[in-house]
Design a protein around this motif. Sequence first.
Motif, mmCIF file in Angstrom:
data_model
loop_
_atom_site.group_PDB
_atom_site.id
_atom_site.type_symbol
_atom_site.label_atom_id
_atom_site.label_comp_id
_atom_site.label_asym_id
_atom_site.label_seq_id
_atom_site.Cartn_x
_atom_site.Cartn_y
_atom_site.Cartn_z
ATOM 1 N N GLU A 157 16.804 -9.466 -17.485
ATOM 2 C CA GLU A 157 15.426 -9.298 -17.025
ATOM 3 C C GLU A 157 15.314 -9.603 -15.536
ATOM 4 N N ALA A 158 15.946 -10.691 -15.112
ATOM 5 C CA ALA A 158 15.912 -11.059 -13.692
ATOM 6 C C ALA A 158 16.584 -9.996 -12.833
ATOM 7 N N ARG B 230 17.691 -2.218 -8.568
ATOM 8 C CA ARG B 230 17.265 -1.016 -7.830
ATOM 9 C C ARG B 230 18.114 -0.761 -6.587
ATOM 10 N N GLY C 9 16.867 -6.823 -13.594
ATOM 11 C CA GLY C 9 16.019 -5.639 -13.597
ATOM 12 C C GLY C 9 14.847 -5.744 -12.631
ATOM 13 N N GLU C 10 14.394 -6.963 -12.357
ATOM 14 C CA GLU C 10 13.264 -7.181 -11.460
ATOM 15 C C GLU C 10 13.698 -7.322 -9.994
ATOM 16 N N SER C 11 14.998 -7.308 -9.739
ATOM 17 C CA SER C 11 15.443 -7.582 -8.373
ATOM 18 C C SER C 11 16.583 -6.672 -7.923
ATOM 19 N N LEU D 283 15.073 -15.883 -9.892
ATOM 20 C CA LEU D 283 14.369 -15.451 -11.097
ATOM 21 C C LEU D 283 15.105 -15.876 -12.364
ATOM 22 N N ARG E 255 17.188 -13.571 -4.707
ATOM 23 C CA ARG E 255 16.003 -13.339 -5.531
ATOM 24 C C ARG E 255 16.378 -13.241 -7.001
ATOM 25 N N TRP E 256 17.465 -12.534 -7.282
ATOM 26 C CA TRP E 256 17.927 -12.425 -8.673
ATOM 27 C C TRP E 256 18.246 -13.802 -9.237
ATOM 28 N N ARG F 49 13.945 -18.809 -15.223
ATOM 29 C CA ARG F 49 13.893 -18.542 -16.665
ATOM 30 C C ARG F 49 14.735 -19.579 -17.419
#
Length: 216
Positions: A142-143, A150, A145-147, A122, A118-119, A126
């Motif tokens: 950014e990618a 966490r 941080g969105e995947s 993303l 997923r990272w 971009r």
Amino acid sequence: MAGPASEEKFCFREVLDSFRLCLSDSKDVHLEHYVAGWRGLVKFLNILGSVFGFISKDAVNKIKILAAYLAGEDGCRYVTVQSMVAYELDGGLVDLTGRGSHPESGCRTLLRLHRALRWLELFLERLRTSGEDSRTSVMCAEAYGESLSRHHPWVVRTAAGMAFCVLPGRPAFFAVMNVGPPEQAVAMLGAALPLISEVYQVTEELYAQHNLLELP
């Protein structure tokens, strides 16, 4: 970055071809082609240097585990991700608590690659749609941080943030893909990313259905 000889051995078309073969007509995810796609992605990351080491080293380990399952005596149970999930859940082979005896089940192992996919999806999207002057460090952060972020402890997140700061520019990524000029690299990403996204979504839905997305 690695030398030209390393780049000649890799072409992003390998990744495209593997993920194109990944899904059957019935949307089963063939594990052999999934692993092959990840081998190509690891080559891509490694050519870019040690910046992505925290991802590629873990991916290599996970690829070896899944390849061993495919080659093992129960390999027929691991032909697709769907058959693997059914077999391991039915056999009690998935450690759902983090305290069991199956820390390297196929389900858990693939989940780690699934999150990293997923990272990359993303980030590469971009990269495909950004302008020439866009900063790859920002896109990658950014990618992340969105995947993946966490799922990583603070020390890994901090190291990743520092690593992204020294990423090469957009042209370097396209050069490493080894598919021709930048416009051809953009076209290749345009063909590959929908395939990667569909494989990701099918896997995501399967894992969600069986409550496997947060395996410890």
